[in-house]
Enzyme design. Structure first.
Site, short mmCIF file in Angstrom:
data_model
loop_
_atom_site.label_atom_id
_atom_site.label_comp_id
_atom_site.label_asym_id
_atom_site.label_seq_id
_atom_site.Cartn_x
_atom_site.Cartn_y
_atom_site.Cartn_z
N LYS A 120 0.84 -1.21 0.00
CA LYS A 120 0.00 0.00 0.00
C LYS A 120 0.87 1.25 0.00
O LYS A 120 2.08 1.18 0.28
CB LYS A 120 -0.92 -0.02 1.22
CG LYS A 120 -0.18 -0.01 2.56
CD LYS A 120 -1.09 -0.33 3.73
CE LYS A 120 -0.33 -0.31 5.04
NZ LYS A 120 -1.17 -0.81 6.17
N TYR A 176 15.66 30.36 9.73
CA TYR A 176 14.45 31.09 10.12
C TYR A 176 14.37 31.26 11.63
O TYR A 176 14.64 30.32 12.38
CB TYR A 176 13.21 30.33 9.65
CG TYR A 176 12.91 30.52 8.18
CD1 TYR A 176 12.55 31.77 7.69
CD2 TYR A 176 12.97 29.45 7.30
CE1 TYR A 176 12.26 31.95 6.34
CE2 TYR A 176 12.68 29.61 5.96
CZ TYR A 176 12.32 30.87 5.49
OH TYR A 176 12.04 31.03 4.17
C1 LIG Z 1 -0.38 -1.82 6.76
C2 LIG Z 1 -0.97 -3.11 7.19
C3 LIG Z 1 -0.17 -4.26 7.25
C4 LIG Z 1 1.33 -4.21 7.10
O1 LIG Z 1 1.83 -3.70 8.31
P1 LIG Z 1 3.40 -3.60 8.62
O2 LIG Z 1 3.44 -3.22 10.05
O3 LIG Z 1 3.92 -2.53 7.74
O4 LIG Z 1 4.00 -4.91 8.34
C5 LIG Z 1 -0.78 -5.47 7.53
N1 LIG Z 1 -2.11 -5.54 7.76
C6 LIG Z 1 -2.90 -4.45 7.74
C7 LIG Z 1 -4.34 -4.59 8.04
C8 LIG Z 1 -2.37 -3.20 7.48
O5 LIG Z 1 -3.13 -2.11 7.49
#
Ligand SMILES: *Cc1c(COP(=O)(O)O)cnc(C)c1O
Length: 395
Positions: free
Chosen positions: A52, A273
């Site tokens: 994702k 800044y």
């Molecule tokens: C993002 C996600 C994962 C992967 O999680 P990591 O901690 O990056 O391994 C797995 N399951 C769900 C439901 C997620 O939202």
């Protein structure tokens, strides 16, 4: 003033090396090695890959084929559109599961694209059941259960309703029942075992299906958490699954920024800044081409640093949008000049270290990586060269 006529925004590969302010290197050999290590850790289970958010900012087009080559057959994304994009980068037989499932308007596109929806509520089950009826054939789905995180998934009451009214699942093949751990990065937290027990208990009320609970950190809790399928994301990209396991995974990301200007400060001179940093002695400082618009968190400046040949270069004053200023006083004269490069991430100072300096987690470092970097995908062999010598910027 020069008129810019180039096509903007830049492609996902970033700007050309010859013009980019900073170079992001992504070691695809390390990525593949991490997948194999994590899969070996959960050897009894199917090891999926979570890609994702554009593979956590590293580029799904480049990352997904490497993970498939390393053995991944199941991929998870959050959104339908991420799944549709991913389709073009994996083979036809690869499974793609959409964690959020579809919103009502996206059900058709989800199913037509061959994406498997995670169904998180009775409402969502209803939308997909209707679509399944319309197509006249069964649809493979994943049910997510809320085992304590109160984020996604069916409640106990929802599961009881499904159990007493099987018609609610008509036309839906439940191929996986999943949940998600809230405290997996803290192995001693009692919530972990409670959630695993809750998953078993709730799933027993539903039609039998393989189970899934663990993401990266959960995998390292041990076999009691592996069930039938594990869903690592962060660990594949080199983020440590917990404090004890730092150093286990190979670093995947390197980042080097060009030195734009070097100046000498006298005692009393101030930087940036708000003029918040003041020299108490003569200093050599360098302005480098990475700022908060490139994902270098502005609030992290106090602890943040860059590196040059093993030398720590503290960030001085506030981080600007496009640049930051670092202290190079301790770098021997002649070694670092204008147009040279310093590292913001390298094998000795990775995403977890930078995250700690910024008061965040490696996940956020990765998903905040800027779009203005020139991206170099390596097989590991030339990663060090890119991150230290600056050759990548002139190639
Ligand atoms: C993002 C996600 C994962 C992967 O999680 P990591 O901690 O990056 O391994 C797995 N399951 C769900 C439901 C997620 O939202």
């Amino acid at each position: 003033m020069e008129l810019v006529t180039t096509a903007f925004p830049p492609s996902s590969a970033g700007w050309p090396a010859s013009r980019a302010g900073a170079v992001l290197s992504i070691d695809l050999a390390a990525l593949a090695a991490n997948y194999r290590l994590v899969a070996g850790q959960a050897a009894g289970a199917v090891c999926a890959a979570v890609v994702k958010a554009d593979a956590y900012g590293l580029g799904v087009a480049q990352v997904a084929p490497v993970l498939e080559q390393a053995g991944a057959r199941q991929f998870f994304v959050a959104h339908v559109d991420e799944g549709l994009e991913l389709r073009a980068h994996v083979s036809a037989g690869a499974g793609i599961t959409v964690l959020h499932g579809p919103r009502p308007d996206a059900v058709k596109a989800c199913l037509a694209g061959g994406l498997r929806p995670v169904l998180n509520s009775l409402e969502q089950i209803g939308w997909v059941r209707q679509a399944a009826r319309a197509t006249g054939r069964g649809v493979g789905v994943v049910l997510q259960l809320d085992t304590g995180m109160s984020r996604f998934g069916l409640s106990e009451a929802d599961v009881a309703e499904l159990a007493s009214t099987p018609a609610l699942l008509e036309g839906l093949h439940v191929e996986l029942i999943m949940s998600h751990l809230a405290c997996a990065d803290t192995p001693a937290d009692p919530a972990n075992a409670m959630q695993a027990a809750c998953l078993r208990r709730m799933a027993a009320m539903l039609p039998p299906a393989p189970l899934s609970l663990a993401a990266s950190s959960g995998i390292f809790l041990g076999p009691a958490y592996h069930f039938d399928l594990v869903r690592p994301g962060a660990a594949l990209y080199g983020v440590a699954p917990n404090r004890e396991s730092s150093g286990l995974l190979r670093p995947v990301v390197g980042l080097s920024a060009h030195v734009l200007q070097i100046r000498t400060l006298q005692s009393g001179d101030r930087v940036g800044y708000g003029l918040t940093w003041q020299a108490s002695a003569p200093r050599r400082v360098a302005t480098i081409a990475a700022g908060y618009a490139d994902g270098q968190a502005r609030h992290g400046a106090g602890q943040q640093c860059a590196w040059f040949r093993g030398q720590r270069l503290p960030v001085l004053g506030r981080i600007s949008m496009d640049s930051m200023t670092v202290d190079i006083t301790d770098v021997p004269q002649g070694q670092l000049e204008v147009d040279g490069m310093v590292d913001l991430l390298n094998p000795g100072y990775g995403v977890d270290a930078l995250a700690e300096a910024q008061g965040t987690i490696g996940y956020e470092i990765l998903t905040s990586l800027g779009r203005r970097y020139h991206r170099v995908y390596t097989d590991g062999a030339c990663a060090a060269e890119h991150s230290h010598a600056g050759e990548g910027a002139r190639a």
